[in-house]
Design an enzyme around this catalytic site. Sequence first.
Site, PDB file in Angstrom:
ATOM      1  N   LYS A  21       0.834  -1.211   0.000  1.00  0.00           N
ATOM      2  CA  LYS A  21       0.000   0.000   0.000  1.00  0.00           C
ATOM      3  C   LYS A  21       0.865   1.256   0.000  1.00  0.00           C
ATOM      4  CE  LYS A  21      -1.645   1.728   3.985  1.00  0.00           C
ATOM      5  NZ  LYS A  21      -1.471   3.153   4.252  1.00  0.00           N
ATOM      6  N   ASN A  22       1.847   1.281   0.908  1.00  0.00           N
ATOM      7  CA  ASN A  22       2.620   2.511   1.077  1.00  0.00           C
ATOM      8  C   ASN A  22       3.509   2.816  -0.118  1.00  0.00           C
ATOM      9  OD1 ASN A  22       1.416   2.944   3.472  1.00  0.00           O
ATOM     10  ND2 ASN A  22       3.203   2.493   4.762  1.00  0.00           N
ATOM     11  N   ARG A  81       1.406  14.638  13.325  1.00  0.00           N
ATOM     12  CA  ARG A  81       1.888  14.395  11.972  1.00  0.00           C
ATOM     13  C   ARG A  81       1.939  15.658  11.093  1.00  0.00           C
ATOM     14  NH1 ARG A  81      -0.451   8.755   9.806  1.00  0.00           N
ATOM     15  NH2 ARG A  81       1.535   8.672   8.742  1.00  0.00           N
ATOM     16  N   PRO A  82       2.813  16.603  11.427  1.00  0.00           N
ATOM     17  CA  PRO A  82       2.935  17.802  10.602  1.00  0.00           C
ATOM     18  C   PRO A  82       3.593  17.522   9.240  1.00  0.00           C
ATOM     19  CG  PRO A  82       4.519  17.836  12.406  1.00  0.00           C
ATOM     20  CD  PRO A  82       3.705  16.598  12.578  1.00  0.00           C
ATOM     21  N   ARG A  98      -3.472  10.906   4.509  1.00  0.00           N
ATOM     22  CA  ARG A  98      -2.371  11.847   4.468  1.00  0.00           C
ATOM     23  C   ARG A  98      -1.527  11.736   3.200  1.00  0.00           C
ATOM     24  NH1 ARG A  98      -0.559  14.331   8.588  1.00  0.00           N
ATOM     25  NH2 ARG A  98       1.530  14.042   7.784  1.00  0.00           N
ATOM     26  N   ILE A 156       8.613   6.666  16.758  1.00  0.00           N
ATOM     27  CA  ILE A 156       8.271   7.397  15.521  1.00  0.00           C
ATOM     28  C   ILE A 156       7.022   8.254  15.708  1.00  0.00           C
ATOM     29  CG2 ILE A 156       7.826   7.193  13.028  1.00  0.00           C
ATOM     30  CD1 ILE A 156      10.525   5.981  13.733  1.00  0.00           C
ATOM     31  N   ASP A 176       5.082   0.434  11.872  1.00  0.00           N
ATOM     32  CA  ASP A 176       3.849  -0.143  11.332  1.00  0.00           C
ATOM     33  C   ASP A 176       3.644  -1.602  11.733  1.00  0.00           C
ATOM     34  OD1 ASP A 176       3.095   2.201  10.210  1.00  0.00           O
ATOM     35  OD2 ASP A 176       3.547   1.652   8.143  1.00  0.00           O
ATOM     36  N   CYS A 235      -3.933  12.877  12.964  1.00  0.00           N
ATOM     37  CA  CYS A 235      -4.733  11.659  12.894  1.00  0.00           C
ATOM     38  C   CYS A 235      -4.583  10.934  14.222  1.00  0.00           C
ATOM     39  CB  CYS A 235      -4.329  10.785  11.717  1.00  0.00           C
ATOM     40  SG  CYS A 235      -2.717  10.077  11.876  1.00  0.00           S
ATOM     41  N   ASP A 270       5.886  19.923   7.917  1.00  0.00           N
ATOM     42  CA  ASP A 270       6.892  20.980   7.789  1.00  0.00           C
ATOM     43  C   ASP A 270       8.097  20.548   6.944  1.00  0.00           C
ATOM     44  OD1 ASP A 270       7.161  19.240  10.004  1.00  0.00           O
ATOM     45  OD2 ASP A 270       8.676  20.519  10.907  1.00  0.00           O
ATOM     46  N   LEU A 271       8.503  19.291   7.059  1.00  0.00           N
ATOM     47  CA  LEU A 271       9.676  18.854   6.286  1.00  0.00           C
ATOM     48  C   LEU A 271       9.367  18.795   4.789  1.00  0.00           C
ATOM     49  CD1 LEU A 271      11.306  16.046   8.457  1.00  0.00           C
ATOM     50  CD2 LEU A 271      11.445  18.510   8.661  1.00  0.00           C
ATOM     51  N   ARG A 314      -8.623  -0.224   4.741  1.00  0.00           N
ATOM     52  CA  ARG A 314      -7.707   0.776   4.177  1.00  0.00           C
ATOM     53  C   ARG A 314      -6.379   0.134   3.775  1.00  0.00           C
ATOM     54  NH1 ARG A 314      -6.291   5.395   7.825  1.00  0.00           N
ATOM     55  NH2 ARG A 314      -5.015   5.677   5.997  1.00  0.00           N
TER      56      ARG A 314
HETATM   57  C1  UD1 Z   1       4.828   6.684   6.324  1.00  0.00           C
HETATM   58  C2  UD1 Z   1       3.882   5.529   6.190  1.00  0.00           C
HETATM   59  C3  UD1 Z   1       3.407   5.077   7.563  1.00  0.00           C
HETATM   60  C4  UD1 Z   1       4.587   4.770   8.456  1.00  0.00           C
HETATM   61  C5  UD1 Z   1       5.562   5.940   8.488  1.00  0.00           C
HETATM   62  C6  UD1 Z   1       6.852   5.634   9.250  1.00  0.00           C
HETATM   63  C7  UD1 Z   1       2.773   5.906   4.068  1.00  0.00           C
HETATM   64  C8  UD1 Z   1       1.514   6.237   3.369  1.00  0.00           C
HETATM   65  N1  UD1 Z   1       2.726   5.941   5.404  1.00  0.00           N
HETATM   66  O1  UD1 Z   1       4.102   7.754   6.930  1.00  0.00           O
HETATM   67  O2  UD1 Z   1       2.590   3.912   7.388  1.00  0.00           O
HETATM   68  O3  UD1 Z   1       4.137   4.521   9.770  1.00  0.00           O
HETATM   69  O4  UD1 Z   1       5.938   6.296   7.147  1.00  0.00           O
HETATM   70  O5  UD1 Z   1       7.473   4.532   8.721  1.00  0.00           O
HETATM   71  O6  UD1 Z   1       3.783   5.601   3.469  1.00  0.00           O
HETATM   72  N2  UD1 Z   1       7.085  14.387  10.622  1.00  0.00           N
HETATM   73  C9  UD1 Z   1       7.208  15.742  10.914  1.00  0.00           C
HETATM   74  N3  UD1 Z   1       7.206  16.625   9.882  1.00  0.00           N
HETATM   75  C10 UD1 Z   1       7.069  16.245   8.584  1.00  0.00           C
HETATM   76  C11 UD1 Z   1       6.941  14.874   8.298  1.00  0.00           C
HETATM   77  C12 UD1 Z   1       6.950  13.968   9.340  1.00  0.00           C
HETATM   78  O7  UD1 Z   1       7.334  16.122  12.081  1.00  0.00           O
HETATM   79  O8  UD1 Z   1       7.052  17.097   7.691  1.00  0.00           O
HETATM   80  C13 UD1 Z   1       7.108  13.401  11.731  1.00  0.00           C
HETATM   81  C14 UD1 Z   1       5.836  12.569  11.837  1.00  0.00           C
HETATM   82  O9  UD1 Z   1       4.851  13.225  12.596  1.00  0.00           O
HETATM   83  C15 UD1 Z   1       6.359  11.322  12.509  1.00  0.00           C
HETATM   84  C16 UD1 Z   1       7.767  11.171  11.931  1.00  0.00           C
HETATM   85  O10 UD1 Z   1       8.111  12.444  11.414  1.00  0.00           O
HETATM   86  O11 UD1 Z   1       6.455  11.519  13.894  1.00  0.00           O
HETATM   87  C17 UD1 Z   1       7.910  10.154  10.823  1.00  0.00           C
HETATM   88  O12 UD1 Z   1       6.885  10.358   9.876  1.00  0.00           O
HETATM   89  P1  UD1 Z   1       7.035   9.984   8.351  1.00  0.00           P
HETATM   90  O13 UD1 Z   1       8.220   9.078   8.178  1.00  0.00           O
HETATM   91  O14 UD1 Z   1       6.994  11.220   7.549  1.00  0.00           O
HETATM   92  O15 UD1 Z   1       5.715   9.142   8.125  1.00  0.00           O
HETATM   93  P2  UD1 Z   1       4.707   9.222   6.906  1.00  0.00           P
HETATM   94  O16 UD1 Z   1       5.442   9.427   5.641  1.00  0.00           O
HETATM   95  O17 UD1 Z   1       3.589  10.148   7.248  1.00  0.00           O
END
Ligand code: UD1
Length: 419
Positions: free
Chosen positions: A22-23, A121-122, A92, A328, A306, A116, A124-125, A398
Site C-alpha cells: 500500500k505505502n 503528523r505535521p 495523508r 516514531i 507499522d 490523525c 513541515d519537512l 484501508r
Molecule cells: C509513512 C507511512 C506510515 C509509516 C511511516 C513511518 C505511508 C503512506 N505511510 O508515513 O505507514 O508509519 O511512514 O514509517 O507511506 N514528521 C514531521 N514533519 C514532517 C513529516 C513527518 O514532524 O514534515 C514526523 C511525523 O509526525 C512522525 C515522523 O516524522 O512523527 C515520521 O513520519 P514519516 O516518516 O513522515 O511518516 P509518513 O510518511 O507520514
Amino acid sequence: MDKLAIIGGRPLYGEIPISGAKNSALKVMVASLLTDKPLTLTNVPRLADVEMLLRLLEQHGVEVDFEGSTLKLHGRTITSTEAPYDLVRKMRASFNVLGPLLAREGKAKVSLPGGCAIGARPVDLHLKALTAMGAAIELDEGYVIAEAPKGLHGAEVTFPFVSVGATEHAMLAAVLADGETVLKNAAREPEITDLAECLNAMGAKVSDAGTSTIKIEGVAQLNTAQHAVLPDRIETGAYAMAVGATGGELTLKGARSDLLGAAWSVLEEAGLTIEDVDGGVRVKRNGNPVKAVDIVTQPFPGFPTDLQAQFMALMVTANGVSRIKETIFENRFMHAPELSRMGANISVDGQTATVRGVKRLKGAPVMATDLRASMSLVIAGLAAEGQTMINRVYHLDRGFERLEEKLANCGALIERVRE
Ligand code: UD1
C-alpha cells in the site's frame, strides 16, 4: 459499520498471497501526475486508500483504468491543480500531490492533511524541501498555496530527522526540477527504492535511493513506463506474527524476507522459524510459546512502527516480559487498552509499553482505532479463546487486502458481519 467476528484458538496452516505494498502504491500512483504519458502499475492492492487516491487523481484530470491488480493511469492534461480538504483529510498520502503538481504546472493548492489518531503528523519537512527547490509557499485557511512560475530548481536538502513522506515528496518534485537535488538524511525504506525505480523507468535520474543521501538530476520530461509494486512488508510481517500467535505454518507467497529489516531477526529471536522458499517465505511455530523480546521502533532497517501493534499482540502471550518502545509516533499505543480487555497485561509509560506475557487471551468485543492497531486485534482474536468481535473494520479495509478470505483459507474462523 461492518464488524469482524473471530473464533480464536486455531492454528493457521496454508498459503497466503502477499499483496503489493500500500505505502508504495500510493506514491508511485502520484508519479502519474508528472507526465502526460501513460503509467502502468502492476501488483496494485485493491484497498480503500488506493481507491481514495484514485478519486483525487481523477479530480486532477488523470484517466484511470483499474483491472485486477493492473492500474493504468494517464495524466494527459491536468484539469485542476487544487486538492480539496475532503479528499486529503481522509488520507495523508494525498498531500504528496503537491510537489508533482507544482513541478508540472508551476502552481498547486492542496489542503493540509491535519492530524490523525496516531499523532499530530505535521508536514513541515515536506514544505521545507519544496521551499528549498524554489517554491513560494503560503498557508491560507487550511490550504497550502504554492507557486513556482519559473519551475523548481535543484537544491541540497538536509532533513533534521528521517521522514518517509517528506523524502518521497521531495523526490517526486525534484525529478522535474532544473539541476541536481541532493537529499541528506533521507529515509531508506524499501518503498523509497521502489519509487526511485518507478521514476527511473519513467526516465528520471534518481541515484542512491535506499541510502541516506539520494541524488536526483532533474530532467525536462518523463515518459511512459510500466512498474510492478513491491510486496507489502507490513502485511508480510503481520501474517508472520499471526502464525507466531496461533502456531502453525504459513507460506507467504510473493513475500521478500529482505524487506523486513530488523523485524525478521526479532521474530526469529521470539522463536519463529523463518525460511526463504521458492516464490516466498515460510514461517512456522510449533509447540513452545514465543519468547518475550524487547523492541524499539526505528526508521528502516530498524523495527518498523507499522508492525509495533501487531508485535504487541504476539508478545501478550509470550513467555516473559517484553518492553516495546515507540519512537516514531507520539500516540501509537491505542491497541494496548483493547488488548487488555482480552486479558493482556500491559502497562504504558510514555513511549514505552511493558508487556507481561499471560497464558492465554479471552475473546471480547474490541474497537479498532487505526489501521495497524486493528490488525493487532485480529492477531489477538485469532489466538484468543472464544469470540472476538472487532468494531470499526473500515480501518482494516484501508490497508489489508482480502483479509478475511486470506485467513479463512488457512483455517481461521473469521467472518465479516455487515450492518
Ligand atoms: C509513512 C507511512 C506510515 C509509516 C511511516 C513511518 C505511508 C503512506 N505511510 O508515513 O505507514 O508509519 O511512514 O514509517 O507511506 N514528521 C514531521 N514533519 C514532517 C513529516 C513527518 O514532524 O514534515 C514526523 C511525523 O509526525 C512522525 C515522523 O516524522 O512523527 C515520521 O513520519 P514519516 O516518516 O513522515 O511518516 P509518513 O510518511 O507520514
